[in-house]
Design a protein around this motif. Structure first.
Motif, PDB file in Angstrom:
ATOM      1  N   THR A 280       3.069  64.105 -12.533  1.00  0.00           N
ATOM      2  CA  THR A 280       3.711  63.013 -13.278  1.00  0.00           C
ATOM      3  C   THR A 280       5.003  63.503 -13.913  1.00  0.00           C
ATOM      4  O   THR A 280       6.047  62.826 -13.863  1.00  0.00           O
ATOM      5  CB  THR A 280       2.757  62.487 -14.364  1.00  0.00           C
ATOM      6  OG1 THR A 280       1.556  62.021 -13.746  1.00  0.00           O
ATOM      7  CG2 THR A 280       3.394  61.342 -15.131  1.00  0.00           C
ATOM      8  N   LEU A 281       4.924  64.693 -14.511  1.00  0.00           N
ATOM      9  CA  LEU A 281       6.137  65.282 -15.101  1.00  0.00           C
ATOM     10  C   LEU A 281       7.195  65.546 -14.048  1.00  0.00           C
ATOM     11  O   LEU A 281       8.392  65.329 -14.279  1.00  0.00           O
ATOM     12  CB  LEU A 281       5.780  66.582 -15.832  1.00  0.00           C
ATOM     13  CG  LEU A 281       4.972  66.446 -17.117  1.00  0.00           C
ATOM     14  CD1 LEU A 281       4.571  67.824 -17.630  1.00  0.00           C
ATOM     15  CD2 LEU A 281       5.766  65.692 -18.184  1.00  0.00           C
ATOM     16  N   LEU A 282       6.774  66.005 -12.888  1.00  0.00           N
ATOM     17  CA  LEU A 282       7.718  66.287 -11.803  1.00  0.00           C
ATOM     18  C   LEU A 282       8.420  65.006 -11.375  1.00  0.00           C
ATOM     19  O   LEU A 282       9.643  65.005 -11.162  1.00  0.00           O
ATOM     20  CB  LEU A 282       6.982  66.915 -10.619  1.00  0.00           C
ATOM     21  CG  LEU A 282       7.841  67.211  -9.387  1.00  0.00           C
ATOM     22  CD1 LEU A 282       8.954  68.210  -9.711  1.00  0.00           C
ATOM     23  CD2 LEU A 282       6.973  67.739  -8.245  1.00  0.00           C
ATOM     24  N   ALA A 283       7.645  63.932 -11.270  1.00  0.00           N
ATOM     25  CA  ALA A 283       8.255  62.649 -10.903  1.00  0.00           C
ATOM     26  C   ALA A 283       9.267  62.224 -11.957  1.00  0.00           C
ATOM     27  O   ALA A 283      10.367  61.734 -11.638  1.00  0.00           O
ATOM     28  CB  ALA A 283       7.169  61.596 -10.739  1.00  0.00           C
ATOM     29  N   MET A 284       8.925  62.433 -13.250  1.00  0.00           N
ATOM     30  CA  MET A 284       9.850  62.096 -14.341  1.00  0.00           C
ATOM     31  C   MET A 284      11.110  62.938 -14.256  1.00  0.00           C
ATOM     32  O   MET A 284      12.230  62.428 -14.418  1.00  0.00           O
ATOM     33  CB  MET A 284       9.166  62.324 -15.691  1.00  0.00           C
ATOM     34  CG  MET A 284       8.051  61.330 -15.995  1.00  0.00           C
ATOM     35  SD  MET A 284       7.121  61.780 -17.484  1.00  0.00           S
ATOM     36  CE  MET A 284       8.425  61.895 -18.687  1.00  0.00           C
ATOM     37  N   VAL A 285      10.936  64.220 -13.988  1.00  0.00           N
ATOM     38  CA  VAL A 285      12.089  65.126 -13.888  1.00  0.00           C
ATOM     39  C   VAL A 285      12.984  64.733 -12.713  1.00  0.00           C
ATOM     40  O   VAL A 285      14.228  64.738 -12.812  1.00  0.00           O
ATOM     41  CB  VAL A 285      11.620  66.579 -13.760  1.00  0.00           C
ATOM     42  CG1 VAL A 285      12.787  67.498 -13.363  1.00  0.00           C
ATOM     43  CG2 VAL A 285      11.025  67.051 -15.071  1.00  0.00           C
ATOM     44  N   MET A 286      12.325  64.398 -11.613  1.00  0.00           N
ATOM     45  CA  MET A 286      13.114  64.002 -10.425  1.00  0.00           C
ATOM     46  C   MET A 286      13.871  62.697 -10.684  1.00  0.00           C
ATOM     47  O   MET A 286      15.045  62.561 -10.279  1.00  0.00           O
ATOM     48  CB  MET A 286      12.189  63.857  -9.223  1.00  0.00           C
ATOM     49  CG  MET A 286      11.605  65.190  -8.763  1.00  0.00           C
ATOM     50  SD  MET A 286      10.464  65.055  -7.385  1.00  0.00           S
ATOM     51  CE  MET A 286      11.601  64.684  -6.055  1.00  0.00           C
ATOM     52  N   ASP A 287      13.232  61.774 -11.382  1.00  0.00           N
ATOM     53  CA  ASP A 287      13.934  60.527 -11.753  1.00  0.00           C
ATOM     54  C   ASP A 287      15.092  60.827 -12.687  1.00  0.00           C
ATOM     55  O   ASP A 287      16.206  60.281 -12.533  1.00  0.00           O
ATOM     56  CB  ASP A 287      12.956  59.567 -12.445  1.00  0.00           C
ATOM     57  CG  ASP A 287      11.959  58.968 -11.474  1.00  0.00           C
ATOM     58  OD1 ASP A 287      12.217  59.034 -10.242  1.00  0.00           O
ATOM     59  OD2 ASP A 287      10.920  58.448 -11.926  1.00  0.00           O
ATOM     60  N   GLU A 288      14.808  61.723 -13.660  1.00  0.00           N
ATOM     61  CA  GLU A 288      15.876  62.079 -14.608  1.00  0.00           C
ATOM     62  C   GLU A 288      17.010  62.828 -13.906  1.00  0.00           C
ATOM     63  O   GLU A 288      18.188  62.659 -14.254  1.00  0.00           O
ATOM     64  CB  GLU A 288      15.284  62.936 -15.726  1.00  0.00           C
ATOM     65  CG  GLU A 288      16.242  63.221 -16.878  1.00  0.00           C
ATOM     66  CD  GLU A 288      16.677  61.940 -17.587  1.00  0.00           C
ATOM     67  OE1 GLU A 288      17.784  61.940 -18.147  1.00  0.00           O
ATOM     68  OE2 GLU A 288      15.922  60.956 -17.569  1.00  0.00           O
ATOM     69  N   THR A 289      16.669  63.634 -12.940  1.00  0.00           N
ATOM     70  CA  THR A 289      17.694  64.355 -12.168  1.00  0.00           C
ATOM     71  C   THR A 289      18.587  63.373 -11.423  1.00  0.00           C
ATOM     72  O   THR A 289      19.833  63.523 -11.409  1.00  0.00           O
ATOM     73  CB  THR A 289      17.022  65.313 -11.166  1.00  0.00           C
ATOM     74  OG1 THR A 289      16.255  66.273 -11.884  1.00  0.00           O
ATOM     75  CG2 THR A 289      18.052  66.034 -10.315  1.00  0.00           C
TER      76      THR A 289
END
Length: 401
Positions: A280-289
């Protein structure tokens, strides 16, 4: 003529008469003595006959008593022999249970050790001395302790079987001797005065061999019986001990096995939850990226879009700086142009926002890599615990020993 009548070689009639009387008297006396002797002989013969019959009757009774004694002890020995044979057979089944229990402990121990070995392949922060590892170590210790206890108990059982067989051998030897003695006394009891095979045995009275007293004879068999009873009681106690050990060992193994399985299930759930959160955090980071990349592109475009206006403003100022004489007036146009150039230049020079955005993008990239690596760590842990260990442990089934 007178000399002829008085011949000294002649006896007087009175002498003849006396001699005859003496013969009569002597004969009567001898006859009387003979008759007394005959009567005494008949009395003696009768007495000897009665004594002989009484003695032989007493001997017959004693032989019969002896036969009964031998039969009694033979029956006692037979009973003890039957009991010790049965007890040894039952103890042998307990020995087989111990051997099967020992064999049953080997696979769970190997699996526990393999699980510990597999879990050494965990990497990073997941290489932790968690509850699963603690329970696995405890399981291995429990199994090793049980194996040592079962091996010791098996040694005790083998020794008890040896002692039972020793007691059985003593009973069998005693029974063999009793059978032989009873056979001999049965033969003796069957003998009569007119039996065809009776003989004179001059040497029979000699006491040869190691004769024992009746008390020693009883003690010998009694000791064999007591030894057999003692070993049988020891065997019974050992069987009760074995039964308790096997039952407790199976319970301990099942309990610890379940503790390990519960720890595995809990740990797998924790790791899956952690992996899900990381994803979930990875998805958030990728969205933020992606958002940051758009932001940087917008910042760069905004900076690029300001190049035309600043050039126009600076060109105008340069041109108006060439106004002649008094026309070189600091009018509102000039001040506005200066403000415009300053404002645009100031905005263009605010590239620190772009630098910060680019720095933040790098941080996001590093965070993404870190999360991806951590997710791989969790995947590795799940593969070890759920696939390698838990599936292998499914083959462990602990029956009652």
């Amino acid at each position: 003529m007178a000399r002829l009548l008085q011949d000294p070689s002649k006896f007087h009639p009175s002498e003849w008469d006396t001699a005859n009387k003496m013969q009569y008297a002597s004969t009567e006396s001898q006859k009387a003595r003979s008759e007394c002797m005959i009567a005494e002989s008949w009395r003696l013969v009768d007495e000897i006959e009665k004594t002989t019959q009484k003695t032989q009757s007493d001997v017959n009774k004693k032989i019969e008593q002896r036969r009964e004694e031998i039969k009694f002890w033979k029956q006692e020995l037979d009973n003890k022999l039957e009991q010790i044979v049965h007890e040894t057979e039952v103890l042998l089944t307990f020995k087989n249970r111990l051997e099967r229990a020992l064999e049953s402990c080997k696979e769970p121990l190997v699996i526990a050790q393999k699980c510990l070995l597999y879990r050494q392949r965990r990497v990073g922060i997941d290489s932790v001395h968690d509850e699963v590892e603690q329970e696995l170590v405890k399981e291995a210790e429990v199994l090793q302790r049980i194996i040592a206890l079962l091996e010791h108990t098996l040694e005790q059982t083998n020794e008890q079987i040896r002692r039972n067989r020793s007691a059985k051998y003593n009973l069998e030897m005693d029974l063999k001797d009793k059978f032989t003695a009873l056979t001999i006394d049965d033969y003796c009891a069957s003998l009569t005065n007119d039996a065809p095979d009776i003989i004179y045995a001059d040497n029979a009275m000699r006491l040869e061999g190691n004769f024992v007293s009746p008390e020693d004879w009883i003690d010998f068999s009694n000791i064999n019986v007591e030894k057999a009873d003692k070993q049988r009681n020891n065997s019974l106690a050992l069987r009760a001990l074995i039964d308790g050990i096997l039952s407790q060992s199976a319970n301990d193994m099942r309990k610890q096995c379940e503790m390990v399985n519960i720890a595995f299930r809990n740990r797998v759930k924790e790791v899956k939850d952690a992996k899900h959160k990381l994803e979930t955090l990875l998805a958030m980071v990728m969205d933020e990226t992606a958002s940051q990349e758009k932001n940087i592109a917008a910042l760069k475009k905004a900076i690029a879009d300001k190049e035309g206006p600043v050039k126009v403003a600076q060109t105008r100022l340069e041109a108006r700086n060439h106004r002649p004489n008094v026309e070189l007036c600091y009018d509102t146009v000039h001040s506005s142009l200066i403000n415009e150039v300053q404002e645009i230049t100031k905005n263009i020079q605010r590239q620190d926002a772009l630098a910060q955005a680019e720095t933040e993008l790098k941080r996001l990239s590093r965070r993404q890599l870190s999360l991806e690596e951590e997710i791989k760590v969790k995947e590795n842990t799940l593969y070890i615990d759920e696939v390698l260990c838990m599936q292998m442990r499914e083959s462990v089934y602990i029956n009652n020993f």
